[in-house]
Design a protein around this motif. Structure first.
Motif, short mmCIF file in Angstrom:
data_model
loop_
_atom_site.label_atom_id
_atom_site.label_comp_id
_atom_site.label_asym_id
_atom_site.label_seq_id
_atom_site.Cartn_x
_atom_site.Cartn_y
_atom_site.Cartn_z
N ASP A 1 0.84 -1.20 0.00
CA ASP A 1 0.00 0.00 0.00
C ASP A 1 0.88 1.25 0.00
O ASP A 1 0.66 2.18 -0.78
N ILE A 2 1.87 1.26 0.89
CA ILE A 2 2.73 2.44 1.05
C ILE A 2 3.68 2.57 -0.14
O ILE A 2 3.88 3.66 -0.67
N GLU A 3 4.26 1.45 -0.58
CA GLU A 3 5.17 1.49 -1.72
C GLU A 3 4.46 1.96 -2.98
O GLU A 3 5.04 2.68 -3.80
N GLY A 4 3.18 1.60 -3.12
CA GLY A 4 2.42 1.97 -4.31
C GLY A 4 2.28 3.48 -4.49
O GLY A 4 2.28 3.98 -5.61
N SER B 1 4.30 5.81 -2.55
CA SER B 1 5.55 6.51 -2.26
C SER B 1 6.65 6.25 -3.29
O SER B 1 7.57 7.03 -3.43
N GLY B 2 6.55 5.12 -3.98
CA GLY B 2 7.59 4.77 -4.94
C GLY B 2 8.87 4.29 -4.30
O GLY B 2 9.86 4.02 -4.98
N GLY B 3 8.89 4.15 -2.98
CA GLY B 3 10.09 3.72 -2.27
C GLY B 3 9.89 2.37 -1.60
O GLY B 3 8.77 1.94 -1.36
N LYS B 4 10.98 1.73 -1.32
CA LYS B 4 10.96 0.46 -0.59
C LYS B 4 10.63 0.75 0.87
O LYS B 4 11.18 1.66 1.47
N VAL B 5 9.76 -0.07 1.45
CA VAL B 5 9.30 0.15 2.81
C VAL B 5 9.95 -0.85 3.75
O VAL B 5 10.02 -2.04 3.45
N SER B 6 10.43 -0.36 4.90
CA SER B 6 11.02 -1.23 5.91
C SER B 6 9.92 -1.94 6.70
O SER B 6 8.74 -1.61 6.58
N ALA B 7 10.33 -2.88 7.50
CA ALA B 7 9.38 -3.64 8.32
C ALA B 7 8.58 -2.70 9.22
O ALA B 7 9.10 -1.70 9.72
N ALA B 8 7.33 -3.04 9.40
CA ALA B 8 6.45 -2.26 10.27
C ALA B 8 6.94 -2.34 11.71
O ALA B 8 7.36 -3.39 12.18
N GLN B 9 6.90 -1.21 12.40
CA GLN B 9 7.29 -1.13 13.81
C GLN B 9 6.08 -0.72 14.64
O GLN B 9 5.67 0.44 14.62
N SER C 1 12.37 4.22 1.77
CA SER C 1 13.68 4.48 1.18
C SER C 1 13.78 5.81 0.44
O SER C 1 14.87 6.24 0.10
N THR C 2 12.67 6.47 0.21
CA THR C 2 12.70 7.80 -0.41
C THR C 2 12.99 8.85 0.65
O THR C 2 12.49 9.96 0.58
N LYS D 1 9.84 12.27 -2.21
CA LYS D 1 8.56 12.00 -2.86
C LYS D 1 7.39 12.37 -1.96
O LYS D 1 6.82 11.53 -1.28
N PRO D 2 7.04 13.65 -1.88
CA PRO D 2 5.88 14.01 -1.06
C PRO D 2 4.60 13.44 -1.67
O PRO D 2 4.51 13.25 -2.89
N LEU D 3 3.63 13.14 -0.82
CA LEU D 3 2.34 12.64 -1.30
C LEU D 3 1.36 13.79 -1.45
O LEU D 3 1.42 14.77 -0.71
N THR D 4 0.46 13.64 -2.38
CA THR D 4 -0.62 14.61 -2.55
C THR D 4 -1.70 14.33 -1.50
O THR D 4 -1.71 13.27 -0.86
#
Length: 179
Positions: free
Chosen positions: A33-36, A38-46, A71-72, A160-163
């Protein structure tokens, strides 16, 4: 921006990780969901465990949280105010998200705010002024409620800011999974 980022990091560090709980805020969004958006690789959820918030006589709200690194050069964070919440309580959550010391600091630092109201939700983006040093970072935030649950979502990324629409879409995904 720095005071808000420091407050968010400090808050995360001072809270204990959520133990095995029946519900988890990390279940509300997937890495995809987040990568879609943000365009960046997402680390494990904390997972983040917050103290319950008293809301009146003999009533408190359980608040669960989750953070992901992106990663962005960014991060995503969600807070789940586990209901049932009334419409008035959700409206108060939205007001507290809109009017808090962190957003006041951004406005004082001449960040450009663009906001949009939705039924039972509010979203905003904050863009640093052109004169901002390297510490300035765009931020997107949404707060709202669905099915008697309250949610806040914050996304920050230098690259990569989100709208508002992208942030609202993530909030809607999370809301659809809240139960």
């Amino acid at each position: 921006m720095l005071p808000f980022s420091l407050a968010l990091v400090l808050f995360a560090l001072l809270t204990s990780p959520a133990a095995a709980e029946e519900k988890s805020a990390c279940s509300l969004l997937t890495s995809n969901d987040i990568e879609g958006v943000s365009g960046g690789k997402v680390s494990a959820a904390q997972p983040i465990h917050f103290d319950d918030i008293p809301t009146g006589q003999k009533k408190s709200v359980k608040v669960l949280g989750c953070m992901w690194g992106v990663s962005t050069m960014g991060q995503a964070a969600i807070s789940w105010f586990v209901g049932p919440l009334t419409d008035d309580e959700i409206a108060q959550l939205i007001k507290m998200t809109r009017d808090n010391p962190g957003t006041a600091d951004l406005k004082k630092a001449n960040y450009k705010e663009t906001a949009k109201e939705f039924p039972q939700a509010w979203c905003s983006t904050y863009a640093p002024p052109a004169s901002a040093d390297k510490g300035g970072m765009p931020m997107s935030v949404c707060a709202g409620g669905a099915k008697g649950q309250g949610l806040t979502l914050t996304f920050m990324s230098r690259d990569k800011p989100l709208t508002i629409d992208q942030t609202k879409a993530l909030l809607d995904k999370a809301a659809s999974r809240a139960h």
